[in-house]
Motif scaffolding. Structure first.
Motif, short mmCIF file in Angstrom:
data_model
loop_
_atom_site.label_atom_id
_atom_site.label_comp_id
_atom_site.label_asym_id
_atom_site.label_seq_id
_atom_site.Cartn_x
_atom_site.Cartn_y
_atom_site.Cartn_z
N LEU A 8 -25.61 7.81 3.00
CA LEU A 8 -24.75 6.73 2.52
C LEU A 8 -23.29 7.10 2.66
O LEU A 8 -22.47 6.29 3.08
CB LEU A 8 -25.08 6.42 1.05
N GLN A 9 -22.95 8.34 2.35
CA GLN A 9 -21.57 8.79 2.47
C GLN A 9 -21.12 8.77 3.93
O GLN A 9 -19.98 8.42 4.24
CB GLN A 9 -21.42 10.20 1.88
N ARG A 10 -22.05 9.14 4.83
CA ARG A 10 -21.68 9.14 6.25
C ARG A 10 -21.45 7.73 6.76
O ARG A 10 -20.65 7.51 7.66
CB ARG A 10 -22.79 9.82 7.06
N ARG A 11 -22.17 6.76 6.15
CA ARG A 11 -22.05 5.39 6.61
C ARG A 11 -20.84 4.67 6.02
O ARG A 11 -20.43 3.63 6.51
CB ARG A 11 -23.31 4.59 6.26
N GLN A 12 -20.27 5.21 4.96
CA GLN A 12 -19.12 4.55 4.36
C GLN A 12 -17.93 4.56 5.30
O GLN A 12 -17.60 5.58 5.91
CB GLN A 12 -18.74 5.26 3.05
N ARG A 13 -17.30 3.40 5.44
CA ARG A 13 -16.16 3.27 6.34
C ARG A 13 -14.90 3.81 5.68
O ARG A 13 -14.70 3.66 4.47
CB ARG A 13 -15.94 1.81 6.73
N VAL A 14 -14.07 4.38 6.49
CA VAL A 14 -12.75 4.82 6.04
C VAL A 14 -11.72 3.94 6.71
O VAL A 14 -11.63 3.90 7.94
CB VAL A 14 -12.50 6.30 6.40
N TYR A 15 -10.96 3.18 5.92
CA TYR A 15 -9.99 2.24 6.47
C TYR A 15 -8.62 2.88 6.55
O TYR A 15 -8.18 3.58 5.64
CB TYR A 15 -9.92 0.98 5.60
N ARG A 16 -7.93 2.60 7.65
CA ARG A 16 -6.56 3.07 7.78
C ARG A 16 -5.66 2.24 6.87
O ARG A 16 -5.93 1.07 6.60
CB ARG A 16 -6.07 2.91 9.22
N GLN A 17 -4.58 2.86 6.43
CA GLN A 17 -3.60 2.14 5.63
C GLN A 17 -2.86 1.15 6.52
O GLN A 17 -2.30 1.52 7.54
CB GLN A 17 -2.61 3.12 4.99
N ARG A 18 -2.90 -0.12 6.14
CA ARG A 18 -2.24 -1.15 6.93
C ARG A 18 -0.86 -1.44 6.38
O ARG A 18 -0.66 -1.53 5.17
CB ARG A 18 -3.08 -2.43 6.96
N ARG A 19 0.08 -1.64 7.30
CA ARG A 19 1.45 -1.95 6.88
C ARG A 19 1.60 -3.46 6.72
O ARG A 19 1.06 -4.24 7.50
CB ARG A 19 2.43 -1.44 7.94
N ASP A 20 2.34 -3.85 5.71
CA ASP A 20 2.64 -5.27 5.49
C ASP A 20 3.99 -5.56 6.14
O ASP A 20 5.05 -5.47 5.52
CB ASP A 20 2.68 -5.56 3.99
N VAL A 21 3.95 -5.93 7.42
CA VAL A 21 5.18 -6.11 8.18
C VAL A 21 6.00 -7.28 7.67
O VAL A 21 7.22 -7.32 7.83
CB VAL A 21 4.89 -6.28 9.68
N PHE A 22 5.35 -8.26 7.03
CA PHE A 22 6.08 -9.44 6.57
C PHE A 22 6.97 -9.12 5.37
O PHE A 22 7.99 -9.78 5.17
CB PHE A 22 5.09 -10.56 6.22
N ASN A 23 6.55 -8.16 4.57
CA ASN A 23 7.40 -7.73 3.44
C ASN A 23 8.28 -6.54 3.80
O ASN A 23 9.31 -6.32 3.18
CB ASN A 23 6.52 -7.38 2.24
N GLU A 24 7.86 -5.80 4.81
CA GLU A 24 8.63 -4.61 5.20
C GLU A 24 9.86 -4.97 6.03
O GLU A 24 10.88 -4.30 5.95
CB GLU A 24 7.71 -3.68 6.01
N TYR A 25 9.76 -6.04 6.84
CA TYR A 25 10.86 -6.41 7.74
C TYR A 25 11.50 -7.72 7.29
O TYR A 25 10.81 -8.64 6.85
CB TYR A 25 10.35 -6.59 9.17
N ASN A 26 12.82 -7.82 7.45
CA ASN A 26 13.48 -9.11 7.25
C ASN A 26 13.36 -9.94 8.53
O ASN A 26 12.79 -9.49 9.52
CB ASN A 26 14.94 -8.92 6.83
#
Length: 258
Positions: A8-26
């Motif tokens: 079960l641990q091997r099957r668990q997905r590890v997600y990359r941290q996603r950037r919120d470009v809409f709040n990060e950039y003007n």
């Protein structure tokens, strides 16, 4: 039991941290990266929201706005997909799927015809002619036409047909613009080796003019690579001083739109 927990641990997905470009950039930073501000990206996403919305909330689905931004980033910069991976924290496989899904959605006829439409009624034609007259002082013109080569990866079938005169693989895309730089007609299915004149000759655009769907007295402007027709005005190849030279000067200035 321990073995099941390990699986079960091997099957668990590890997600990359996603950037919120809409709040990060003007807006200025968004335009620099995506060629659109926040409102523009949302407007495009609204056009195809039903086609891009994920049906479930499993596996952290991307929003339609993010899918549009990923696609714009790739198309606007011409860079490899890695740049989108760095921006959004998604895998390259996901980036590829998102780009294909978004372009397919935006290419649907019900979307394209909202923005790309050749004028056929007298009223529509008159508006285009008035714009060219106001901006360039050239009467009767509804559009300017030319071909542009879009570079592609060498195809596995009929590869030689896609090599253009500059010796790279491309699609020769026929485009017509109005005086305000809006696309009126686009044809993107011919290999790079095909001449502009042949593309026009076998296009639906020619049929519109020669079968009188376009009102009389309407003209396209094209370069010397096209044949001169009643509805397609090209420059004099060896103009005489005076009227012909003046015509060529006005023709070139107006045709620069395309």
């Amino acid at each position: 039991m321990a073995e099941q927990q390990q699986q079960l641990q091997r099957r668990q997905r590890v997600y990359r941290q996603r950037r919120d470009v809409f709040n990060e950039y003007n807006d200025d930073e968004l335009i620099k990266r995506f060629r659109m501000n926040r409102a523009g990206i949302i407007t495009v996403a609204d056009l195809v929201r039903d086609k891009l919305q994920s049906r479930t909330e499993r596996n952290q689905p991307l929003s339609p706005e993010t899918k549009v931004a990923i696609t714009l980033r790739y198309l606007a910069t011409g860079k490899m997909q890695q740049c989108s991976i760095d921006d959004f924290g998604t895998s390259q496989a996901t980036i590829s799927r998102v780009i294909t899904q978004t372009i397919d959605a935006l290419s649907e006829p019900d979307i394209v015809t909202q923005f790309v439409k050749f004028p056929l009624t007298r009223q529509e034609v008159q508006v285009k002619q008035e714009e060219f007259m106001e901006d360039y002082r050239f009467p009767g013109v509804v559009g300017t036409i030319d071909g542009t080569h879009i570079r592609i990866v060498a195809p596995s079938v009929d590869e030689h047909l896609y090599v253009n005169r500059k010796r790279y693989h491309s699609i020769n895309v026929q485009v017509v613009f109005d005086a305000k730089y809006r696309i009126l007609d686009v044809l993107a299915r011919w290999p790079g080796s095909v001449h502009d004149a042949r593309i026009l000759d076998e296009s639906g655009l020619k049929a519109l003019f020669e079968q009188n769907y376009v009102p009389a007295g309407c003209y396209l402007l094209g370069d010397s690579g096209y044949p001169c027709k009643e509805w397609l005005l090209t420059p004099y190849l060896n103009p005489l001083a005076g009227v012909q030279t003046n015509y060529n000067t006005a023709h070139k200035r107006t045709r620069c739109v395309v």
